[in-house]
Write a protein that holds these residues in place. Structure first.
Motif, mmCIF file in Angstrom:
data_model
loop_
_atom_site.group_PDB
_atom_site.id
_atom_site.type_symbol
_atom_site.label_atom_id
_atom_site.label_comp_id
_atom_site.label_asym_id
_atom_site.label_seq_id
_atom_site.Cartn_x
_atom_site.Cartn_y
_atom_site.Cartn_z
ATOM 1 N N ALA A 81 58.430 73.593 51.065
ATOM 2 C CA ALA A 81 58.207 75.035 51.246
ATOM 3 C C ALA A 81 58.771 75.475 52.592
ATOM 4 O O ALA A 81 58.720 74.730 53.576
ATOM 5 N N THR A 82 59.278 76.690 52.639
ATOM 6 C CA THR A 82 59.938 77.162 53.865
ATOM 7 C C THR A 82 58.975 77.245 55.051
ATOM 8 O O THR A 82 59.416 77.182 56.190
ATOM 9 N N ASN B 170 53.456 83.774 48.601
ATOM 10 C CA ASN B 170 53.893 85.170 48.790
ATOM 11 C C ASN B 170 53.682 86.098 47.601
ATOM 12 O O ASN B 170 54.330 87.146 47.534
ATOM 13 N N ARG C 69 64.185 87.128 52.981
ATOM 14 C CA ARG C 69 62.847 87.303 53.540
ATOM 15 C C ARG C 69 62.198 85.947 53.859
ATOM 16 O O ARG C 69 61.155 85.887 54.500
ATOM 17 N N TYR D 7 68.150 78.756 45.842
ATOM 18 C CA TYR D 7 67.256 79.892 45.594
ATOM 19 C C TYR D 7 67.949 81.148 46.112
ATOM 20 O O TYR D 7 68.273 81.245 47.310
ATOM 21 N N TYR E 121 56.003 83.081 56.986
ATOM 22 C CA TYR E 121 54.639 83.368 56.532
ATOM 23 C C TYR E 121 53.744 82.182 56.875
ATOM 24 O O TYR E 121 54.230 81.071 57.074
ATOM 25 N N HIS F 257 58.386 72.081 39.608
ATOM 26 C CA HIS F 257 58.511 72.971 40.782
ATOM 27 C C HIS F 257 57.122 73.350 41.280
ATOM 28 O O HIS F 257 56.427 74.173 40.672
ATOM 29 N N HIS G 127 64.082 79.691 39.590
ATOM 30 C CA HIS G 127 63.521 80.933 39.046
ATOM 31 C C HIS G 127 64.582 81.850 38.424
ATOM 32 O O HIS G 127 64.591 83.066 38.646
ATOM 33 N N ARG H 127 67.163 71.642 49.241
ATOM 34 C CA ARG H 127 67.114 73.039 48.812
ATOM 35 C C ARG H 127 67.863 73.903 49.802
ATOM 36 O O ARG H 127 67.631 73.811 51.018
HETATM 37 O O1 LIG Z 1 59.430 77.758 50.039
HETATM 38 C C1 LIG Z 1 58.973 78.915 49.965
HETATM 39 O O2 LIG Z 1 58.517 79.515 50.934
HETATM 40 C C2 LIG Z 1 59.018 79.582 48.651
HETATM 41 C C3 LIG Z 1 58.834 80.955 48.581
HETATM 42 C C4 LIG Z 1 58.978 81.583 47.393
HETATM 43 C C5 LIG Z 1 58.956 83.034 47.313
HETATM 44 O O3 LIG Z 1 58.365 83.653 48.189
HETATM 45 O O4 LIG Z 1 59.582 83.553 46.370
HETATM 46 O O5 LIG Z 1 59.234 80.904 46.250
HETATM 47 C C6 LIG Z 1 59.364 79.549 46.266
HETATM 48 O O6 LIG Z 1 59.611 78.951 45.198
HETATM 49 C C7 LIG Z 1 59.258 78.887 47.505
#
Ligand SMILES: O=C(O)c1cc(C(=O)O)oc(=O)c1
Length: 305
Positions: free
Chosen positions: A77-78, A263, A131, A158, A50, A32, A182, A125
């Motif tokens: 990633a988002t 983040n 958020r 997630y 972000y 990951h 997680h 995903r």
């Molecule tokens: O793809 C993401 O933006 C992202 C964000 C976070 C978090 O902000 O918790 O955790 C991740 O594993 C992936």
């Protein structure tokens, strides 16, 4: 050329990580982690919540070699929305040593899914963390499931612990293997044997093809100590939670660094010291080998020798 301004307060990934004292087993997989941009080459998505610092494939591969991992799973990633090109570029450059998890929107063509599969993508995903993304209707997610089914992919999910009760039925109806990010984000100030974490373990027990990433102690920990300044026994409050999962489900747990740690607001961990967290949650050589080699290989490289 687009230049991007980082979100105020953004913490950059830790430069110059230490070498772990824990020697990873040969063939270990970082299951990951993410790539951010670089934004000039792979612009961040307009709908992002972000704007990160850049974290390129070359920087990711350098960290992999420094820490002693052999393979990598890059999770979209988002901040890149459903444009998977930075992630795919990394997979193609990896010589078969990286696999990917993509974000897809409904209506994705079969040609694109096939192209992603050929590049090394093995999952999508679904993000339910409010958020990070605007909620996707379940019909949209269902459309994505139908499109990836022929390719044997899995679905990475997630969500936060408080939302599991609402999501449980929908998640269990997805007819593909699930991988929970997680540990479903437990509140580690609570009892690891209390009702909230029991509900999570019960979810894992509901089907034999639900996997769990015992990742992100740096995100979950309340009392630390952080993996900084030589601390090799970091994030003690997360250990009992992760250990329960590793010991009950040794054949379906995964571990990864989560580099470049999007983040975080409190501190940025030294990734070498973060690797030293592993033997605390997987205390025997046997458990470590399953967590770091056997399990991720079965999920992402089932045809490797
Ligand atoms: O793809 C993401 O933006 C992202 C964000 C976070 C978090 O902000 O918790 O955790 C991740 O594993 C992936």
């Amino acid at each position: 050329m687009t230049t991007f301004e980082k979100t105020p307060g953004w913490l950059d990934w830790y430069a110059g990580p230490s070498r772990p004292a824990f020697r990873l087993p040969a063939g270990a997989v970082d299951a990951h982690c993410h790539i951010f941009g670089p934004g000039e080459q792979f612009p961040y998505a307009p709908e992002r919540k972000y704007t990160p610092c850049d974290a390129s494939k070359d920087q990711l591969f350098a960290l992999r070699d420094h820490l002693g991992f052999t393979r990598t799973v890059v999770v979209q990633a988002t901040c890149h929305g459903a444009d998977n090109s930075a992630m795919v570029d990394a997979l193609r450059a990896s010589g078969g040593l990286a696999r990917g998890v993509a974000t897809l929107r409904p209506g994705t063509s079969d040609a694109l899914v096939r192209e992603l599969h050929e590049a090394g993508v093995r999952g999508v995903r679904f993000n339910f963390v409010k958020r990070l993304v605007d909620a996707a209707p379940q019909d949209d997610l269902w459309d994505v499931v139908e499109r990836i089914k022929p390719y044997g992919w899995h679905v990475v999910v997630y969500f936060e612990a408080a939302d599991l009760a609402d999501l449980r039925e929908f998640l269990l109806s997805i007819p593909l293997p699930l991988v929970v990010d997680h540990m479903g984000r437990p509140d580690v100030a609570k009892d690891p044997h209390g009702p909230e974490f029991e509900a999570f373990l019960d979810f894992l027990r509901a089907r034999p093809d639900i996997w769990c990433k015992v990742t992100c102690p740096e995100r979950l920990s309340v009392s630390g100590p952080p993996a900084l300044d030589g601390e090799r026994a970091a994030y003690r409050d997360v250990v009992p939670f992760a250990r329960r999962v590793v010991e009950e489900f040794p054949d379906r747990v995964l571990w990864g660094t989560d580099w470049p740690h999007p983040n975080l607001t409190d501190h940025m961990p030294d990734d070498g010291l973060l690797v030293d967290f592993v033997p605390h949650i997987a205390p025997t050589l046997e458990l470590q080998h399953r967590l770091l080699v056997d399990n991720p290989m079965r999920l992402y490289w089932p045809d490797a020798d």
